[in-house]
Enzyme design. Structure first.
Site, short mmCIF file in Angstrom:
data_model
loop_
_atom_site.label_atom_id
_atom_site.label_comp_id
_atom_site.label_asym_id
_atom_site.label_seq_id
_atom_site.Cartn_x
_atom_site.Cartn_y
_atom_site.Cartn_z
N ASN A 1 -50.24 13.44 15.09
CA ASN A 1 -51.15 13.63 13.95
C ASN A 1 -52.01 12.41 13.63
O ASN A 1 -53.18 12.52 13.29
CB ASN A 1 -50.38 14.10 12.72
N GLY B 1 -41.74 12.05 13.60
CA GLY B 1 -42.00 13.40 14.11
C GLY B 1 -41.20 14.41 13.32
O GLY B 1 -40.94 14.22 12.13
N SER B 2 -40.79 15.47 14.01
CA SER B 2 -40.18 16.59 13.28
C SER B 2 -38.67 16.42 13.12
O SER B 2 -38.02 15.68 13.87
CB SER B 2 -40.46 17.89 14.04
N GLN B 3 -38.13 17.16 12.17
CA GLN B 3 -36.71 17.05 11.85
C GLN B 3 -35.81 17.56 12.99
O GLN B 3 -34.83 16.90 13.35
CB GLN B 3 -36.46 17.79 10.53
N PRO B 4 -36.17 18.69 13.65
CA PRO B 4 -35.31 19.12 14.78
C PRO B 4 -35.26 18.09 15.91
O PRO B 4 -34.21 17.89 16.52
CB PRO B 4 -35.98 20.42 15.25
N THR B 5 -36.39 17.44 16.19
CA THR B 5 -36.38 16.42 17.25
C THR B 5 -35.52 15.23 16.81
O THR B 5 -34.79 14.65 17.63
CB THR B 5 -37.82 15.99 17.59
N GLU C 1 -38.63 8.77 10.68
CA GLU C 1 -39.63 9.14 9.67
C GLU C 1 -40.02 10.58 9.94
O GLU C 1 -40.70 10.86 10.93
CB GLU C 1 -40.87 8.23 9.78
N CYS D 1 -47.64 13.87 7.25
CA CYS D 1 -46.35 14.19 6.65
C CYS D 1 -46.39 14.02 5.13
O CYS D 1 -45.52 14.53 4.43
CB CYS D 1 -45.25 13.34 7.25
N GLU E 1 -39.70 1.67 6.39
CA GLU E 1 -40.55 0.73 7.13
C GLU E 1 -41.46 0.03 6.12
O GLU E 1 -41.76 0.57 5.07
CB GLU E 1 -41.37 1.47 8.19
N1 LIG Z 1 -44.42 12.84 10.86
C1 LIG Z 1 -44.24 14.10 10.73
O1 LIG Z 1 -43.81 14.52 9.72
C2 LIG Z 1 -44.55 15.01 11.83
C3 LIG Z 1 -44.06 16.28 11.77
N2 LIG Z 1 -44.32 17.15 12.75
C4 LIG Z 1 -43.75 18.48 12.59
O2 LIG Z 1 -43.15 18.83 13.80
C5 LIG Z 1 -43.64 20.06 14.25
C6 LIG Z 1 -43.63 20.08 15.75
O3 LIG Z 1 -44.51 19.08 16.26
P1 LIG Z 1 -44.10 18.33 17.59
O4 LIG Z 1 -45.23 17.65 18.21
O5 LIG Z 1 -43.37 19.29 18.45
O6 LIG Z 1 -43.14 17.20 16.98
P2 LIG Z 1 -42.00 16.47 17.71
O7 LIG Z 1 -41.08 15.92 16.72
O8 LIG Z 1 -41.44 17.34 18.76
O9 LIG Z 1 -42.79 15.29 18.46
C7 LIG Z 1 -42.89 13.97 18.03
C8 LIG Z 1 -42.65 13.02 19.19
O10 LIG Z 1 -41.31 13.19 19.66
C9 LIG Z 1 -41.30 13.43 21.05
N3 LIG Z 1 -40.15 14.26 21.38
C10 LIG Z 1 -40.04 15.61 21.32
N4 LIG Z 1 -38.81 16.00 21.71
C11 LIG Z 1 -38.13 14.87 22.02
C12 LIG Z 1 -36.81 14.62 22.49
N5 LIG Z 1 -35.96 15.61 22.73
N6 LIG Z 1 -36.42 13.34 22.70
C13 LIG Z 1 -37.28 12.32 22.47
N7 LIG Z 1 -38.54 12.51 22.04
C14 LIG Z 1 -38.97 13.76 21.80
C15 LIG Z 1 -42.64 14.10 21.30
O11 LIG Z 1 -42.99 14.04 22.66
C16 LIG Z 1 -43.54 13.28 20.40
O12 LIG Z 1 -43.86 12.05 21.02
C17 LIG Z 1 -45.01 20.17 13.60
O13 LIG Z 1 -45.39 21.48 13.47
C18 LIG Z 1 -44.77 19.54 12.29
O14 LIG Z 1 -44.22 20.47 11.40
C19 LIG Z 1 -45.05 16.79 13.84
C20 LIG Z 1 -45.58 15.55 13.97
C21 LIG Z 1 -45.39 14.56 12.93
N1 LIG Z 2 -45.68 9.01 9.05
C1 LIG Z 2 -46.83 9.64 8.73
C2 LIG Z 2 -47.78 9.06 7.96
C3 LIG Z 2 -47.72 7.70 7.53
C4 LIG Z 2 -48.72 7.17 6.86
C5 LIG Z 2 -48.73 5.76 6.48
O1 LIG Z 2 -47.85 4.99 6.88
O2 LIG Z 2 -49.66 5.37 5.79
C6 LIG Z 2 -46.99 11.00 9.29
O3 LIG Z 2 -47.92 11.70 8.93
O4 LIG Z 2 -46.20 11.36 10.15
#
Ligand SMILES: NC(=O)C1=CN([C@@H]2O[C@H](COP(=O)(O)OP(=O)(O)OC[C@H]3O[C@@H](n4cnc5c(N)ncnc54)[C@H](O)[C@@H]3O)[C@@H](O)[C@H]2O)C=CC1
Ligand SMILES: N/C(=C\C=C\C(=O)O)C(=O)O
Length: 488
Positions: A156, A232-236, A254, A288, A469
């Protein structure tokens, strides 16, 4: 290249100061057209092994440099990112789908600021000392870099969040292996081109591209990588926690949010409405920290809703290069479908869609019609138990509901599994302090949104993450502490 054959941007891993090709590649899409335009290395264990070797070799010399010497390198990196601002902003906007305006004014300036900020803050840390005169003892703490840091970032805010991890890690003397999201790898690759000029020695920053399950897990499970910083996401995050548990790795997670905006009847609506439109829809709602549940005190509910919907309709969706656009394309087709499915579920539950998806018409140039665009969508008449009020949608969808009392709204705001960011709008300073204190949220902005003070802790409660952080928090995370006792 044969006539008619499409040329792709082909990225390479950056390991030990060298760009290295990979055996296989992933397609990367331009979200504004839905077309493949870039090939991203599909790395795995082999590339992680090579990166670990490079980072291990670089560690003794880099960690022995003084904070001042490392600070100079970080400042040079900040200069180079600033000098490449336009090029990086164009690339970020094309790769991610965000507007060029946002990439120019937020993503890339903040990426430079991340290096400059940690270049400065690393010069100011102190450790503790205590004395036990009755035992002729003194005690003090020392901090040392942890070693090789594994950094995993999302799609994002690609360069913004990657540099928020790289900068404090190397400032503290660690070497790093970073894995950006496979959906947005281009600006990380461009950053690699600046490293040598900035004076970053080979092996201090290694960037390995590919998918989470393949290269991400190879990084997280590597025994010589004692620390993982993940956004990234909570499941990951759950998966990363499982894989790293046998090694007792240091983890900073985070994660997502389901962030409430609480709007009391004495709020200044002139300021609150545009700020809440921005907090709901900035970066297509893909931050986020974005607002996705808006609680409005009943006495101003109708007026707020009318004005909020009017303002949301003016939040212009356009192609990323359109300088008058407020919002570009969502990251991927799959994500667009996921976000849309929440709107369908809300409608099926009897909620009203007041504007946006399924209600208004989106007008796009012909070449962008397969792009992943969606209008800002406002939902009302939705129950707190609905998935739209509980789950992270991570798109341009926000729900507006009324409330009656302070006590009630705090309870409802806290009734989700997440606890990342909240906004509170009121002119009553006592109420603001009371409510802010009771919200289960790592960050509370009152009468504003996303004003960042990088010195102070950033992170979430509950399922929004583990750890914080910021200047001191990042330093603590990226170093090990030791207590030494001297009897004299
Ligand atoms: N900061 C946040 O809050 C974020 C939340 N999301 C949420 O997550 C949902 C899914 O988005 P994704 O891109 O699939 O997020 P994700 O959590 O799967 O991906 C984030 C990072 O983790 C890596 N990753 C994925 N699976 C992994 C594993 N098993 N081991 C190590 N690294 C891994 C990905 O390649 C990417 O670099 C979005 O729809 C959104 O709801 C996504 C991105 C940022
Ligand atoms: N971690 C995220 C945003 C952070 C913003 C900031 O540090 O100012 C996110 O969207 O995943």
């Amino acid at each position: 290249m044969a006539a008619g054959k499409k040329e792709f941007l082909v990225l390479e891993n950056f390991i030990g100061g060298k760009f290295l090709p990979c055996n296989s590649y992933l397609d990367s899409y331009d979200p504004s057209t839905g077309e493949v335009y870039c090939k991203v290395p599909n790395s795995g264990k082999e590339e992680i092994e090579a990166a670990v070797e490079a980072a291990r070799e670089a560690f003794p010399a880099w960690s022995s440099r003084s904070p001042q010497e490392r600070s100079l390198v970080l400042n040079r990196l900040a200069d180079l990112v600033e000098q490449s601002l336009e090029e990086l902003a164009q690339a970020e906007s094309k790769d991610q789908g965000k507007t060029l305006t946002l990439a120019r004014t937020m993503d890339i300036p903040r990426s430079a600021q991340n290096f400059r900020f940690f270049a400065s803050s690393i010069l100011h840390h102190m450790t503790e000392c205590t004395q036990m005169d009755h035992l002729s003892c003194m005690h003090y703490t020392v901090r040392t870099p942890v070693g090789i840091a594994g950094l995993i970032s999302p799609w994002n805010l690609p360069l913004y969040l990657l540099t928020w991890k790289i900068a404090p890690a190397i400032a503290a003397g660690n070497t790093v292996i970073a894995k950006p999201s496979e959906l947005t790898s281009v600006t990380a690759w461009m950053l690699c081109k600046l490293l040598d000029k900035a004076g970053v020695p080979p092996g201090v920053i290694n960037i390995v591209f590919g998918t989470g399950p393949r290269v991400g897990e190879a990084l997280v499970s590597h025994p010589e990588v004692p620390l993982i910083s993940f956004t990234g996401s909570q499941p990951t995050a759950e998966r990363i926690t499982q894989i790293s548990a046998p090694h007792c790795k240091k983890l900073s997670l985070e994660l997502g949010g389901k962030n409430p905006a609480i709007i009391f009847e004495d709020a200044n609506l002139e300021e609150c409405i545009p700020a809440t439109v921005r907090s709901s829809f900035a970066n297509q709602g893909e931050i986020c920290l974005c607002t996705s549940r808006i609680f409005v005190q009943r006495s101003i509910y109708s007026e707020f809703l009318k004005r909020f919907v009017e303002a949301s309709k003016k939040w212009k969706v356009g192609i990323p290069s359109d300088l008058s656009a407020n919002m570009g394309a969502l990251i991927s087709k799959a994500h667009l479908e996921k976000v849309r499915s929440y709107v369908r579920k809300a409608r099926a539950e009897g909620a009203q869609i007041l504007c946006g998806e399924s209600v208004d018409q989106l007008s796009l140039p012909l070449r962008n019609q397969a792009g992943y665009f969606m209008l800002p969508t406002v939902i009302t008449d939705v129950k707190d138990e609905s998935c739209c009020m509980k789950e992270e949608i991570f798109g341009p969808v926000t729900c507006v509901v009324p409330f009656d009392s302070e006590e009630e709204v705090i309870k409802r705001a806290n009734s989700v599994k997440y606890g990342l960011a909240a906004t509170v709008w009121s002119n009553n300073v006592g109420r603001i302090h009371r409510v802010a204190k009771k919200l289960q949220s790592g960050l509370v902005w009152t009468n504003c949104w996303l004003i960042r003070e990088l010195n102070l802790p950033f992170g979430g409660m509950k399922s929004s993450g583990i750890g914080r952080e910021g200047a001191k928090d990042s330093y603590d995370f990226f170093t090990e502490i030791k207590t030494i006792t001297i009897k004299h």
